[in-house]
Motif scaffolding. Structure first.
Motif, short mmCIF file in Angstrom:
data_model
loop_
_atom_site.label_atom_id
_atom_site.label_comp_id
_atom_site.label_asym_id
_atom_site.label_seq_id
_atom_site.Cartn_x
_atom_site.Cartn_y
_atom_site.Cartn_z
N ASN A 81 -3.61 -0.19 -3.96
CA ASN A 81 -4.82 0.45 -3.46
C ASN A 81 -4.75 1.99 -3.54
N GLN B 216 0.83 -1.20 0.00
CA GLN B 216 0.00 0.00 0.00
C GLN B 216 0.86 1.25 0.00
N GLN C 103 -1.05 6.22 2.55
CA GLN C 103 -0.85 5.26 3.64
C GLN C 103 -0.84 5.93 5.00
#
Length: 568
Positions: free
Chosen positions: A203, A198, A249
């Motif tokens: 994502n 991530q 993140q």
């Protein structure tokens, strides 16, 4: 070790089930001093708890064992130390398993572990009820004690996710318990890399801007002795490390400006990010405060049993077909379940070119403490409707057997009431004292953001045209972090996307409490929606139980955005 100026910490796991080859990729891809892995989530603790019920010798992440079997020799050869929370509910058992692997391979390895987090046997005494699992979130100093003693591998139970990354820095730089700024800086680095890819484009809202996302590399944190860090990855691996991927993140599964942990409360509103070259982002300026006096405890209980049936509804009169199926199924059940919920997903198109596009899915979810009520009693009725209900009746699959589900609740226990023990490679046990200085946790005031200038004409387009988002779960709550990439966009976002506006854009949050937090240095807002996930991911309260797509739903919603931003 305290004379070191920088260490390279690579993460090879963001969850139980992550890429099995990642540890080898990290070892073979370039230089690192430590490899860490995060295997524990709220749902994982429930899974491990059920494993332990079946076999008391289990309770740890079995995928980590496979990685050790493949990579231990290479790690020892390169002098790379391994730190992981894969011990789950049985860190001593996992430590012994690693020693067994080493013996079988003719390797000499020092394995230590950390314990004390498992409070299940004392749960009632501590006012935590009678859960299946009860684990306090320990900090990094027990791991650091093991590393300073020379451990090659350290396994833990439930520690905070970032602790496996913070501990190597404590051991390398000799940080003390009150070095709050340094500890906070390492917590931020740990928070960025703890979820693996991530941080390298996985994502990521603006994924179409990344040229090589086929197989993102796992992230590395270069942590410096002053607590600053650089986030990067091995050269030649896929994905990207940018201010955007790191910002995304940083906003994952947080709440306000104060990010509490057992060792330090990190001020997320002090983080400064800057590009440091290709695939390199520098993190600096982070400040920390004394941690709160209590440790958070993850409590999992078995909530009962659940089942579901998915009906395909096609063509004309969708609403009437749905109503008939509901009426019939509920009337035919001889023993109604404690909870029965209906959901309609997908919107059948009129005059659709394919049958699938002409269909919607009607989902019936049932829950009860008795597996028979949501098992045979429910599935029989769902199947018996086949020739007696709406035209075109079909199920996506035959209903399955009832499955157990869990409930997550957080608890809190004073630090002094939780043992924290470093069990060194030779078996010596060292008690780790609780934090010597604590501060009660209170929300920081949101800063005032200046009003934007007149931005002229607007156009109704998706919010995601200019804004990124990252969402996730925290027990029954969900968070959505939203950020933009220019100062002008930030002033507009901060004044446009209020809690009330968010509720309008996400009607499922209309009747829920929404908290908004402001992070000017990240050009970001963070929203926490209370109760949208029921009693946590294991309770399966929504079709997206971990709220992973909530941020992308928000980005898809339309609102008036200045044309000047769209032209830019």
């Amino acid at each position: 070790m305290a004379q070191q100026k920088m260490i390279r910490v690579g993460n090879c796991s963001g969850f139980y089930g992550d890429r099995i080859s990642a540890m080898r990729e990290m070892l073979e891809g370039g230089d690192v001093d430590y490899i860490t892995g995060d295997y524990l989530a709220e749902l994982t603790m429930l899974i491990l708890g059920r494993d332990r019920m079946k076999d008391p010798s289990l309770g740890y992440a079995k995928t980590f064992v496979r990685q050790v079997e493949e990579c231990l020799s290479l790690a020892l050869e390169q002098g790379v130390k391994i730190v992981t929370n894969a011990g789950g509910l049985n860190p001593a058992g996992l430590a012994e398993k690693i020693r067994e692997i080493a013996d079988n391979q003719g390797l000499k390895v020092n394995v230590a572990h950390v314990e004390g987090d498992d409070l299940r046997e004392r749960a009632e005494e501590l006012g935590l009820g009678a859960p299946l699992t009860a684990n306090a979130y320990l900090g990094a100093f027990g791991i650091a004690e093991c590393l300073k003693d020379g451990a090659d591998v350290v396994v833990t139970g439930r520690v905070t996710d970032a602790s496996v990354i913070v501990a190597p820095a404590i051991a390398a730089f000799g940080w003390e318990r009150t070095d709050f700024d340094e500890l906070a800086g390492a917590v931020v680095a740990g928070h960025v890399i703890e979820c693996g890819t991530q941080a390298t484009g996985g994502n990521y809202s603006f994924f179409t801007e990344i040229s090589n996302l086929g197989r993102p590399g796992f992230p590395i944190a270069e942590i410096h002795s002053d607590g600053s860090s650089v986030i990067t990855k091995h050269e030649g691996t896929g994905g990207e490390v940018s201010v955007g991927t790191v910002t995304a993140q940083l906003l994952y599964e947080i709440s306000g400006a104060r990010y509490a942990g057992p060792d330090v409360t990190t001020r997320m509103d002090t983080i400064e990010l800057s590009e440091d070259g290709p695939d390199r982002v520098r993190i600096s300026g982070v400040t920390g405060e004394a941690p709160p006096p209590d440790l958070k405890v993850s409590l999992n209980t078995l909530g009962g049993f659940r089942n579901q049936a998915d009906f395909i509804v096609t063509g004309l009169d969708i609403d009437k077909k749905v109503a008939l199926a509901k009426e019939q199924l509920e009337a035919w059940l001889t023993k109604p379940p404690a909870e029965l919920r209906w959901e309609v997903s997908g919107t059948a198109r009129d005059d659709a070119p394919t049958e699938e596009q002409a269909s919607s899915i009607l989902r019936c979810i049932v829950k009860d403490m008795d597996p028979k009520i949501v098992g045979r009693n429910f599935t029989s009725v769902a199947v018996e409707l086949a020739l007696a209900s709406y035209p075109g009746f079909a199920l996506t699959a035959p209903p399955a057997n009832a499955q157990p589900y869990g409930l997550f609740t957080p608890g809190y226990v004073p630090q002094a009431q939780v043992p924290h023990v470093a069990v060194l490679a030779d078996g010596t046990r060292k008690d780790i004292a609780p934090a010597p200085e604590t501060l009660p946790l209170v929300d920081a005031d949101n800063p005032v953001v200046e009003a934007p200038a007149d931005l002229g004409a607007t156009k109704r387009v998706p919010l995601g045209t200019i804004a990124g988002a990252r969402s996730g779960d925290k027990g029954g709550n969900a968070n959505i972090g939203v950020w933009v990439r220019s100062d002008a966009e930030w002033l507009w976002l901060a004044h446009t996307l209020t809690s009330d506006n968010l509720k309008e854009l996400l009607p499922e949050a209309q009747d829920l409490t929404v908290h908004r937090y402001v992070f000017p240095k990240l050009r970001a807002l963070n929203f926490v929606i209370e109760g949208i996930l029921g009693q946590g991911v294991a309770s399966q309260a929504r079709f997206d139980p971990q709220a992973k797509g909530l941020g992308e739903w928000l980005r898809s919603r339309h609102l008036e955005i200045p044309v000047a931003f769209l032209d830019a």
